[in-house]
Motif scaffolding. Structure first.
Motif, PDB file in Angstrom:
ATOM      1  N   MET A   1      31.233  33.518  48.019  1.00  0.00           N
ATOM      2  CA  MET A   1      31.880  33.067  49.243  1.00  0.00           C
ATOM      3  C   MET A   1      31.623  31.589  49.522  1.00  0.00           C
ATOM      4  O   MET A   1      32.301  30.986  50.347  1.00  0.00           O
ATOM      5  CB  MET A   1      31.415  33.913  50.438  1.00  0.00           C
ATOM      6  N   THR A   2      30.646  31.004  48.823  1.00  0.00           N
ATOM      7  CA  THR A   2      30.430  29.569  49.002  1.00  0.00           C
ATOM      8  C   THR A   2      31.590  28.776  48.403  1.00  0.00           C
ATOM      9  O   THR A   2      31.909  27.688  48.866  1.00  0.00           O
ATOM     10  CB  THR A   2      29.126  29.135  48.315  1.00  0.00           C
ATOM     11  N   GLU A   3      32.199  29.336  47.377  1.00  0.00           N
ATOM     12  CA  GLU A   3      33.315  28.634  46.726  1.00  0.00           C
ATOM     13  C   GLU A   3      34.676  29.091  47.244  1.00  0.00           C
ATOM     14  O   GLU A   3      35.661  28.394  47.090  1.00  0.00           O
ATOM     15  CB  GLU A   3      33.260  28.866  45.206  1.00  0.00           C
ATOM     16  N   CYS A   4      34.712  30.271  47.843  1.00  0.00           N
ATOM     17  CA  CYS A   4      35.986  30.818  48.314  1.00  0.00           C
ATOM     18  C   CYS A   4      36.485  30.014  49.520  1.00  0.00           C
ATOM     19  O   CYS A   4      35.714  29.732  50.443  1.00  0.00           O
ATOM     20  CB  CYS A   4      35.790  32.279  48.707  1.00  0.00           C
ATOM     21  N   ILE A   5      37.759  29.639  49.523  1.00  0.00           N
ATOM     22  CA  ILE A   5      38.287  28.852  50.647  1.00  0.00           C
ATOM     23  C   ILE A   5      39.020  29.741  51.657  1.00  0.00           C
ATOM     24  O   ILE A   5      39.784  29.254  52.486  1.00  0.00           O
ATOM     25  CB  ILE A   5      39.196  27.711  50.159  1.00  0.00           C
ATOM     26  N   SER A   6      38.813  31.057  51.558  1.00  0.00           N
ATOM     27  CA  SER A   6      39.349  32.027  52.526  1.00  0.00           C
ATOM     28  C   SER A   6      40.857  31.882  52.739  1.00  0.00           C
ATOM     29  O   SER A   6      41.340  31.999  53.859  1.00  0.00           O
ATOM     30  CB  SER A   6      38.643  31.886  53.880  1.00  0.00           C
ATOM     31  N   CYS A   7      41.566  31.619  51.652  1.00  0.00           N
ATOM     32  CA  CYS A   7      43.027  31.521  51.793  1.00  0.00           C
ATOM     33  C   CYS A   7      43.647  32.915  51.792  1.00  0.00           C
ATOM     34  O   CYS A   7      44.779  33.092  52.200  1.00  0.00           O
ATOM     35  CB  CYS A   7      43.613  30.691  50.663  1.00  0.00           C
ATOM     36  N   PHE A   8      42.912  33.900  51.300  1.00  0.00           N
ATOM     37  CA  PHE A   8      43.317  35.313  51.258  1.00  0.00           C
ATOM     38  C   PHE A   8      44.561  35.540  50.390  1.00  0.00           C
ATOM     39  O   PHE A   8      45.300  36.500  50.597  1.00  0.00           O
ATOM     40  CB  PHE A   8      43.533  35.873  52.664  1.00  0.00           C
TER      41      PHE A   8
ATOM     42  N   VAL B   1      41.012  28.291  43.679  1.00  0.00           N
ATOM     43  CA  VAL B   1      39.753  27.666  43.263  1.00  0.00           C
ATOM     44  C   VAL B   1      39.145  28.364  42.044  1.00  0.00           C
ATOM     45  O   VAL B   1      38.031  28.036  41.635  1.00  0.00           O
ATOM     46  CB  VAL B   1      38.736  27.618  44.426  1.00  0.00           C
ATOM     47  N   GLY B   2      39.871  29.329  41.478  1.00  0.00           N
ATOM     48  CA  GLY B   2      39.473  29.925  40.202  1.00  0.00           C
ATOM     49  C   GLY B   2      38.126  30.612  40.212  1.00  0.00           C
ATOM     50  O   GLY B   2      37.326  30.436  39.289  1.00  0.00           O
ATOM     51  N   ILE B   3      37.854  31.404  41.252  1.00  0.00           N
ATOM     52  CA  ILE B   3      36.529  32.050  41.307  1.00  0.00           C
ATOM     53  C   ILE B   3      36.597  33.536  40.986  1.00  0.00           C
ATOM     54  O   ILE B   3      35.577  34.219  41.006  1.00  0.00           O
ATOM     55  CB  ILE B   3      35.857  31.845  42.689  1.00  0.00           C
ATOM     56  N   ILE B   4      37.788  34.062  40.693  1.00  0.00           N
ATOM     57  CA  ILE B   4      37.898  35.489  40.354  1.00  0.00           C
ATOM     58  C   ILE B   4      37.957  35.605  38.834  1.00  0.00           C
ATOM     59  O   ILE B   4      38.815  35.000  38.190  1.00  0.00           O
ATOM     60  CB  ILE B   4      39.145  36.124  41.010  1.00  0.00           C
ATOM     61  N   ASP B   5      37.046  36.367  38.291  1.00  0.00           N
ATOM     62  CA  ASP B   5      36.949  36.500  36.838  1.00  0.00           C
ATOM     63  C   ASP B   5      37.906  37.595  36.353  1.00  0.00           C
ATOM     64  O   ASP B   5      37.623  38.793  36.473  1.00  0.00           O
ATOM     65  CB  ASP B   5      35.499  36.837  36.455  1.00  0.00           C
ATOM     66  N   GLY B   6      39.034  37.158  35.820  1.00  0.00           N
ATOM     67  CA  GLY B   6      40.038  38.104  35.324  1.00  0.00           C
ATOM     68  C   GLY B   6      39.536  38.919  34.151  1.00  0.00           C
ATOM     69  O   GLY B   6      39.918  40.071  33.969  1.00  0.00           O
ATOM     70  N   ASN B   7      38.655  38.315  33.343  1.00  0.00           N
ATOM     71  CA  ASN B   7      38.142  39.033  32.172  1.00  0.00           C
ATOM     72  C   ASN B   7      37.296  40.234  32.582  1.00  0.00           C
ATOM     73  O   ASN B   7      37.331  41.276  31.954  1.00  0.00           O
ATOM     74  CB  ASN B   7      37.316  38.096  31.289  1.00  0.00           C
ATOM     75  N   LEU B   8      36.531  40.055  33.672  1.00  0.00           N
ATOM     76  CA  LEU B   8      35.735  41.181  34.174  1.00  0.00           C
ATOM     77  C   LEU B   8      36.652  42.311  34.635  1.00  0.00           C
ATOM     78  O   LEU B   8      36.405  43.482  34.369  1.00  0.00           O
ATOM     79  CB  LEU B   8      34.858  40.722  35.340  1.00  0.00           C
TER      80      LEU B   8
END
Lengths: 440, 457
Positions: free
Chosen positions: B423-430, B405-412
């Motif tokens: 966590m509202t956007e995270c689908i807990s796929c781990f 779902v593209g919620i981890i900011d690689g640039n950071l």
């Protein structure tokens, strides 16, 4: 062609502190054939420049090679008041860095008129002003050395050395050293504040030796188990010193010298809460444990505050063993620290003997010096002598009894009949070294 | 033109002509010039089609600072491989020793996914093979040193002796440094042999798909197996809005799903949703070539759709969204019930086609079921944290790449800052936890402070 063509750069550096000149001379191949290297060849070079009372720093044929713990740099000089030359083993990365800098041996003589630092790099030595280092505590001196660039191996006379204190010990970075013979004092008297090494070159050693080293490493691990750093060293040499008591409440990190497969150094990080007043001064401090003799002597006298006192000795550039001799068991910590600092005011003058007759291997390694330690056997002595010849760490051989002379001879040149020759040669040189190697 | 100075160059050499000719050159026709690319040795086999489904892991060199004693054996063997001498200064791996702190840190090439050294190299001597190894080609390298400046890790190193640039090539798959490291501080891995979270998730997803599509039978918004009834919370909301009555059994099972969301986040979306399973399968096969327009790629869209679904149901008197819900249509039209065949069959492929834009586009921007779960997940007990200090910033960012779902900011992460995971956007796929080779991604309770590598002592 010399069989040691690959093991040495065949260069000797000659540094004159008085004139601030540095010359590079060829290392005579017959000298290598006759004395192999390390302490014997150092003694030979010492004899050649006897009238100048030099300091000779030398590597062995295996220094910097694939042989395990091939980290040794031997410092040979004549301590004041001693009839025999003393050999101080210097570990960490000093030996390989000097060899990879392009020099196998370094002869330093003369006396500088002002504090000076000798930098060895790219096969030559250069002098730099040592005012920023002179008389400074270790941390300040190291910070001051940063302006000279990145030097992986550093020998410092330290504050005590610069002040010509008899109980001074040379400092190899923050790891201290096994100097019990007054090497720091020798440097201090000649205004040599430090020697810096940076090895940017390389040497050829047979590539199959890498595999040999890997096999040896596996064998050592299977027989000796996992290394426990300074604990294992204390266990073997420390006699009555219960290592566990001093390591409680500290963070341990095992550190190794160059290519050491069974490390014996530990860096301890501890809280100074019990030793300082005022909450603002409370912080975590760290100290390297290297010299078992010095540690055991301090621990026996001051078991409660051995770690901060050891750190103070390092900062001041004092030999912990010699410092422990003058400390009182009952004094509070603050007074002891003052007593340690007052040692820096001692100065025995130029010519007076400072420690009397020193042992030939003026190091922290022989076990009889440790309170309650075991007897030094003939085989232990022989192993140490062999290490001082070949340029490998004597402590490593002491710690790993499963490793013996033939294992190291496999790393020497492999000509026909060479194995027997080297075995005999090493035997002969070891005997001579133990008996006090006469300078030719 | 009158008065214009004539160009002394022959017509064929004028810049415009040359550009035109270059542009019109047929790529299929043999070039009269030697193509430098042809000289490069092809070291690795081409990527196979099956690699999309079962990717081969490129090797990774891992460093554990707590084990490193600073002996320098890695530098010794690496230098020996590079220049056939024992020369630590010529090694492609460098150990920095901080005597004061007692910390050692090995610096070596991380074989970045998008290597900056590759882009900086003016002679294109640096290539990234299909095996993931970034190499310097000695034939083309002019030792200009631009790669050493471009690399954020300063991994390409200049040999002081030969002035050449050395860079780790993982010893073509068997790094000597890892083999010789006496303490095992450097280790080489081709990824985890079996990513257990991945295996478990795919199994659960497949079983859920079978269960919901082929076994359980129900209505628009709920399924029934014997006396057990499973209700979709969004469906129940619409049901209440349309009928203006409350069905207690439906609410109870809907609440069970909401409770699961409070405890474990949007686990339903990542592990149970049958349409999510279809999207994951489609996403593996379909290349991502189209960027969605900005107005469409808005995560707030799904909340609008949720409100519209409930409002529409209230106004129309029937469950407005359930008739076109991809989860519902998948269960109804493709399962054993098979009613509503025909037009409804097209809904699933049509929405699955969105995968050509981004992975899980439907879940990111449109799914009202996910929107309701997202609202509940904001009260969740767990969170996912990624410690930038523990991971290999600059180069790895695998967590950002695998996040569907593209919620981890690689640039950071590249800047060494730990990203905050909503966590509202995270689908807990781990997936991030499973993929991270450094253990920098962890599950924490909501109230726990600190991230891996930055915890207070």
């Amino acid at each position: 062609m010399s069989p040691y063509k690959c093991y040495y750069n065949h260069k000797v550096g000659l540094a004159d502190l008085a004139e601030k000149t540095f010359r590079v001379l060829p290392l005579p191949p017959e000298g290598v054939r006759e004395h192999l290297g390390g302490a014997p060849l150092n003694t030979c070079l010492l004899g050649m420049h006897e009238e100048k009372d030099p300091l000779v720093l030398g590597t062995g044929p295996l220094t910097g090679s694939f042989a395990p713990a091939s980290c040794l740099l031997v410092a040979t000089f004549r301590p004041p008041g001693s009839s025999k030359p003393a050999h101080v083993p210097l570990t960490l990365r000093t030996g390989p860095e000097m060899k990879f800098s392009g020099l196998d041996f370094l002869v330093i003589h003369g006396r500088s008129s002002s504090p000076v630092v000798l930098k060895v790099k790219n096969g030559e030595g250069t002098f730099a002003g040592g005012d920023g280092v002179h008389g400074k505590n270790l941390t300040e001196a190291q910070a001051s050395l940063h302006r000279f660039g990145e030097f992986p191996a550093v020998l410092l006379a330290g504050r005590a050395g610069a002040l010509q204190v008899p109980r001074a010990a040379v400092q190899v970075g923050q790891a201290g050293s096994f100097d019990k013979a007054g090497l720091a004092l020798w440097m201090g008297r000649r205004n040599l504040e430090g020697i810096l090494f940076q090895g940017t070159r390389g040497l050829f050693f047979a590539e199959d030796h890498a595999g040999l080293s890997l096999e040896l490493g596996k064998r050592i691990r299977s027989k000796e188990g996992k290394p426990a750093g300074f604990r294992s060293l204390l266990k073997k040499t420390g006699g009555n010193v219960p290592a566990g008591d001093f390591f409680r409440g500290t963070d341990e990190k095992i550190m190794a010298c160059y290519h050491c497969l069974y490390p014996c150094m530990t860096r301890l990080s501890f809280s100074n809460r019990r030793f300082v007043s005022g909450r603002d001064n409370v912080r975590r401090e760290s100290v390297w444990l290297t010299d078992p003799v010095g540690f055991a002597a301090l621990a026996e006298k001051r078991p409660a505050d051995v770690l901060p006192l050891l750190k103070a000795c390092r900062e001041f550039g004092l030999d912990p063993e010699a410092a422990a001799a003058v400390l009182d068991r009952e004094d509070p910590y603050g007074d002891t620290l003052v007593r340690l600092e007052s040692l820096l005011l001692e100065n025995h003058g130029e010519e007076q003997p400072v420690r009397g007759e020193v042992a030939s291997f003026a190091s922290g390694m022989p076990s009889p010096a440790v309170p309650g330690g075991g007897e030094e056997t003939a085989s232990t002595k022989k192993k140490m002598a062999m290490a001082m010849i070949l340029g490998v760490c004597p402590l490593f051989l002491f710690l790993v009894p499963s490793l013996d002379v033939p294992d190291y001879l496999n790393f020497l040149p492999k000509q026909k009949g060479a194995s027997a020759f080297y075995r005999e040669k090493v035997e002969e040189l070891s005997e001579r070294l133990i008996g006090g190697y006469p300078a030719p | 033109m009158p008065g214009e100075t004539p160009d002394p160059r022959p017509a064929g050499l004028k810049r415009r002509n040359m550009e035109t000719k270059t542009a019109k050159t047929d790529p299929q026709s043999p070039s009269p010039f030697l193509n430098l690319e042809d000289l490069r040795p092809r070291l690795v086999p081409r990527k196979r089609f099956t690699d999309r489904f079962m990717p081969r892991h490129s090797g990774q060199l891992l460093f554990d600072p707590s084990r490193c004693t600073g002996c320098g054996t890695c530098e010794m063997v690496c230098g020996n491989r590079n220049v056939s001498l024992v020369a630590p200064a010529s090694a492609s791996v460098t150990v920095f020793r901080d005597e004061g702190q007692g910390k050692n840190f090995a610096l070596y090439c991380q074989h970045c996914r998008r290597p900056l050294c590759l882009e900086a190299c003016p002679t294109r001597a640096i290539t990234r093979g299909e095996d993931g190894i970034v190499r310097i080609d000695r034939v083309f390298c002019v030792a200009c040193g631009l790669c050493t400046m471009a690399c954020p890790e300063a991994a390409p190193l200049r040999d002081h002796r030969t002035k050449e640039i050395h860079k780790c090539d993982l010893c073509e798959g068997d790094p000597l440094c890892a083999r010789h490291c006496p303490e095992g501080a450097l280790s080489f891995t081709r990824g985890k042999a079996f990513r257990w979270i991945k295996g478990l998730r795919w199994t659960v997803q497949a079983l859920s798909f079978l269960l919901l599509v082929f076994i359980l039978i129900g209505t628009f918004c709920s399924f029934q197996a014997g006396v057990v009834s499973l209700s979709c919370p969004t469906g129940i909301l619409q049901n209440i809005a349309s009928t203006k009555t409350i069905v207690l059994t439906g609410i109870a099972t809907a609440l069970a799903l909401l409770l699961l969301t409070v405890i474990a986040g949007r686990l339903f979306c990542g592990w149970i949703c049958p349409f999510g399973f279809v999207l994951d399968l489609v996403g593996k096969a379909v290349p991502k070539k189209i960027s969605p327009p900005r107005w469409l790629a808005n995560r707030l869209n799904k909340y609008g759709l949720l409100a519209g679904a409930v409002g529409g149901s209230f106004a129309l008197g029937y469950q407005a969204f359930c008739t076109v819900c991809p989860i519902g249509t998948l269960c109804r039209s493709y399962g054993v019930q098979g009613f509503f065949r025909g037009a409804e069959l097209a809904i699933v492929p049509a929405l699955a086609a969105l995968e050509v834009t981004e992975r899980r586009s439907w879940c990111r921007y449109f799914c009202p079921v996910g929107a309701l779960l997202a609202l509940v997940a904001s009260l969740g007990l767990i969170k996912i944290v990624i410690g930038a200090k523990k991971c290999k910033k600059f180069s790895c960012v695998q967590c950002a790449e695998v996040c569907p779902v593209g919620i981890i900011d690689g640039n950071l992460l590249r800047e060494g800052v730990s990203p905050k995971i909503p966590m509202t956007e995270c689908i807990s796929c781990f997936r991030c936890i499973d993929r991270c080779p450094y253990g920098a991604a962890k599950i924490r309770f909501r109230w726990q402070k600190g991230v891996p590598g930055e915890e207070a002592p």
